[in-house]
Design an enzyme around this catalytic site. Structure first.
Site, PDB file in Angstrom:
ATOM      1  N   ASP A   1       5.229   2.380  -1.862  1.00  0.00           N
ATOM      2  CA  ASP A   1       6.155   1.351  -2.332  1.00  0.00           C
ATOM      3  C   ASP A   1       5.461   0.461  -3.355  1.00  0.00           C
ATOM      4  O   ASP A   1       4.420  -0.138  -3.078  1.00  0.00           O
ATOM      5  CB  ASP A   1       6.600   0.505  -1.125  1.00  0.00           C
TER       6      ASP A   1
ATOM      7  N   TYR B   1       4.599  -5.947  -9.200  1.00  0.00           N
ATOM      8  CA  TYR B   1       3.268  -5.824  -8.574  1.00  0.00           C
ATOM      9  C   TYR B   1       2.181  -5.484  -9.605  1.00  0.00           C
ATOM     10  O   TYR B   1       0.994  -5.514  -9.292  1.00  0.00           O
ATOM     11  CB  TYR B   1       3.260  -4.737  -7.487  1.00  0.00           C
TER      12      TYR B   1
ATOM     13  N   LYS C   1      10.794  -1.127  -8.009  1.00  0.00           N
ATOM     14  CA  LYS C   1      11.838  -2.161  -7.977  1.00  0.00           C
ATOM     15  C   LYS C   1      12.024  -2.867  -9.317  1.00  0.00           C
ATOM     16  O   LYS C   1      11.041  -3.106 -10.035  1.00  0.00           O
ATOM     17  CB  LYS C   1      11.501  -3.224  -6.920  1.00  0.00           C
TER      18      LYS C   1
ATOM     19  N   HIS D   1      15.041  -5.837  -6.777  1.00  0.00           N
ATOM     20  CA  HIS D   1      14.016  -6.495  -5.951  1.00  0.00           C
ATOM     21  C   HIS D   1      14.564  -7.697  -5.184  1.00  0.00           C
ATOM     22  O   HIS D   1      14.134  -7.965  -4.054  1.00  0.00           O
ATOM     23  CB  HIS D   1      12.849  -6.932  -6.846  1.00  0.00           C
TER      24      HIS D   1
HETATM   25  N1  LIG Z   1      10.849  -6.307  -1.279  1.00  0.00           N
HETATM   26  C1  LIG Z   1      10.142  -7.400  -1.150  1.00  0.00           C
HETATM   27  O1  LIG Z   1      10.538  -8.464  -1.604  1.00  0.00           O
HETATM   28  C2  LIG Z   1       8.827  -7.337  -0.445  1.00  0.00           C
HETATM   29  C3  LIG Z   1       8.189  -8.538  -0.066  1.00  0.00           C
HETATM   30  C4  LIG Z   1       6.993  -8.440   0.645  1.00  0.00           C
HETATM   31  C5  LIG Z   1       6.471  -7.186   0.945  1.00  0.00           C
HETATM   32  N2  LIG Z   1       7.132  -6.047   0.525  1.00  0.00           N
HETATM   33  C6  LIG Z   1       6.570  -4.692   0.803  1.00  0.00           C
HETATM   34  O2  LIG Z   1       6.052  -4.652   2.107  1.00  0.00           O
HETATM   35  C7  LIG Z   1       4.658  -4.357   2.059  1.00  0.00           C
HETATM   36  C8  LIG Z   1       3.947  -5.061   3.185  1.00  0.00           C
HETATM   37  O3  LIG Z   1       4.140  -6.446   3.086  1.00  0.00           O
HETATM   38  P1  LIG Z   1       3.056  -7.495   3.557  1.00  0.00           P
HETATM   39  O4  LIG Z   1       1.868  -7.432   2.706  1.00  0.00           O
HETATM   40  O5  LIG Z   1       3.760  -8.802   3.709  1.00  0.00           O
HETATM   41  O6  LIG Z   1       2.673  -6.800   4.919  1.00  0.00           O
HETATM   42  P2  LIG Z   1       2.339  -6.941   6.406  1.00  0.00           P
HETATM   43  O7  LIG Z   1       2.147  -5.535   6.770  1.00  0.00           O
HETATM   44  O8  LIG Z   1       3.304  -7.781   7.158  1.00  0.00           O
HETATM   45  O9  LIG Z   1       0.972  -7.767   6.416  1.00  0.00           O
HETATM   46  C9  LIG Z   1      -0.122  -7.391   5.664  1.00  0.00           C
HETATM   47  C10 LIG Z   1      -1.257  -8.280   6.118  1.00  0.00           C
HETATM   48  O10 LIG Z   1      -1.669  -7.852   7.419  1.00  0.00           O
HETATM   49  C11 LIG Z   1      -3.028  -7.499   7.367  1.00  0.00           C
HETATM   50  N3  LIG Z   1      -3.222  -6.280   8.189  1.00  0.00           N
HETATM   51  C12 LIG Z   1      -2.529  -5.111   8.101  1.00  0.00           C
HETATM   52  N4  LIG Z   1      -2.966  -4.240   9.037  1.00  0.00           N
HETATM   53  C13 LIG Z   1      -3.954  -4.859   9.705  1.00  0.00           C
HETATM   54  C14 LIG Z   1      -4.804  -4.462  10.738  1.00  0.00           C
HETATM   55  N5  LIG Z   1      -4.704  -3.256  11.288  1.00  0.00           N
HETATM   56  N6  LIG Z   1      -5.735  -5.335  11.181  1.00  0.00           N
HETATM   57  C15 LIG Z   1      -5.842  -6.565  10.627  1.00  0.00           C
HETATM   58  N7  LIG Z   1      -5.069  -6.990   9.625  1.00  0.00           N
HETATM   59  C16 LIG Z   1      -4.135  -6.159   9.168  1.00  0.00           C
HETATM   60  C17 LIG Z   1      -3.359  -7.220   5.921  1.00  0.00           C
HETATM   61  O11 LIG Z   1      -4.701  -7.481   5.704  1.00  0.00           O
HETATM   62  P3  LIG Z   1      -5.494  -6.989   4.388  1.00  0.00           P
HETATM   63  O12 LIG Z   1      -5.177  -7.972   3.327  1.00  0.00           O
HETATM   64  O13 LIG Z   1      -6.912  -6.992   4.833  1.00  0.00           O
HETATM   65  O14 LIG Z   1      -4.981  -5.598   4.089  1.00  0.00           O
HETATM   66  C18 LIG Z   1      -2.444  -8.207   5.212  1.00  0.00           C
HETATM   67  O15 LIG Z   1      -3.042  -9.502   5.169  1.00  0.00           O
HETATM   68  C19 LIG Z   1       4.225  -4.783   0.668  1.00  0.00           C
HETATM   69  O16 LIG Z   1       3.044  -4.129   0.258  1.00  0.00           O
HETATM   70  C20 LIG Z   1       5.413  -4.374  -0.137  1.00  0.00           C
HETATM   71  O17 LIG Z   1       5.364  -2.989  -0.420  1.00  0.00           O
HETATM   72  C21 LIG Z   1       8.281  -6.112  -0.141  1.00  0.00           C
END
Ligand SMILES: NC(=O)c1ccc[n+]([C@@H]2O[C@H](COP(=O)([O-])OP(=O)(O)OC[C@H]3O[C@@H](n4cnc5c(N)ncnc54)[C@H](OP(=O)(O)O)[C@@H]3O)[C@@H](O)[C@H]2O)c1
Length: 281
Positions: A47, A52, A77, A110
């Protein structure tokens, strides 16, 4: 067969892998390597988004992976700020050229609002017409064969209803913020009733889930990390997810019991809305 290979079927009959590898906040210089590692670990859905600023590196990794293109699912997106038909066509061409792939699997609007206007409930209808126009452009892009499915992101019930009132093609997905304690029941029900798949983003509440004691206690029962438990939760609820910790999070080899799913589904306190506070209906 691992969870990474399992799929949901979209309303157009196309299959989409249940778990995706998200690239938000991933610096362009590390994206190619991270996506290659994710593909090596078994992820089959990547994704990204024009916003990004790493689409080129995502496309490069997909091309360099040695995996057949039709075995990888790629989503990108259209920026939330782009709210005209011409703008949508232009931005799509940029994304298409950035990725350098014959086609995208999924192309999403998006957000229903430019990001800096998110959460302003006083202008809830302001972009309805513009979103309908943008959707027309996406329908034409779909017809061109350059994308296989089109959908939306961050749309609430009002936004979806407005879009559906003029759409010829239904959105295949609505990618929304969705995690333990924040499961958007109204949007989820509306999407279910209209055969739109909810794609859960931020399954770990962008990291804040990791210190939730209830989730931690339930995770321990399964010998799972909090991250694995939180991801499995959204998969079992029928939404699907994104993640960063490539190998650890890919180990989804347990099933959460009905009783624990009820506890998790009933939680209200794990986190607060980060993106569209005040916009739910
Ligand atoms: N459409 C939208 O508007 C939108 C908005 C937000 C996100 N997204 C999508 O969703 C994806 C995920 O979103 P998110 O970044 O908010 O994700 P999330 O999965 O809720 O959180 C990611 C965070 O959790 C940490 N993490 C993940 N696995 C872990 C583990 N096993 N142990 C410890 N820490 C862990 C990561 O650390 P690290 O930094 O060390 O990896 C990061 O800080 C994005 O990459 C994007 O593709 C879409």
């Amino acid at each position: 067969m691992t969870k990474l290979n399992e799929t949901y079927t979209l309303n157009n009959g196309i299959k989409i892998p249940k778990v995706a590898f998200g690239t938000w906040q991933m610096p362009a210089e590390s994206t190619r390597q991270a996506v290659l590692e994710a593909l090596k670990a078994g992820y089959r859905h990547i994704d990204t988004a024009l916003a990004y600023q790493n689409e080129k590196e995502v496309g490069q990794a997909v091309r360099d992976s040695g995996i057949a293109r039709d075995e990888i699912y790629v989503t990108s997106k259209l920026p939330g700020e782009t709210k005209t038909y011409e703008g949508a066509k232009k931005d799509f061409e940029t994304t298409y050229n950035n990725l350098g792939l014959d086609y995208l699997d999924l192309y999403l609007v998006h957000a229903p609002f430019p990001w800096d206007e998110m959460g302003k409930s006083e202008n809830i209808e302001k972009y309805d017409k513009a979103n309908q126009e943008v959707w027309k452009a996406l329908e034409e892009i779909l017809a061109s064969g350059k994308v296989k499915s089109i959908g939306v992101s961050n749309f609430n019930v009002h936004d979806l209803k407005s879009l559906l009132s003029t759409a010829e093609v239904k959105p295949a997905v609505d990618q929304i913020q969705y995690y333990v304690g924040y499961t958007e029941p109204k949007i989820s029900q509306f999407a279910l009733d209209n055969d739109i798949l909810i794609e859960a983003y931020s399954p770990l509440a962008t990291g804040r889930m990791l210190s939730n004691p209830t989730v931690e206690r339930i995770a321990e029962k399964y010998g799972a990390s909090v991250a694995q438990l939180a991801i499995e939760f959204v998969v079992q609820n029928g939404a699907f997810t994104h993640k960063e910790h490539i190998l650890d999070n890919a180990r989804l080899d347990f099933v959460i019991s009905d009783e624990d799913m009820d506890t998790l589904n009933g939680m209200k306190d794990s986190a607060v809305d980060m993106y569209h506070h005040g916009r739910q209906e």
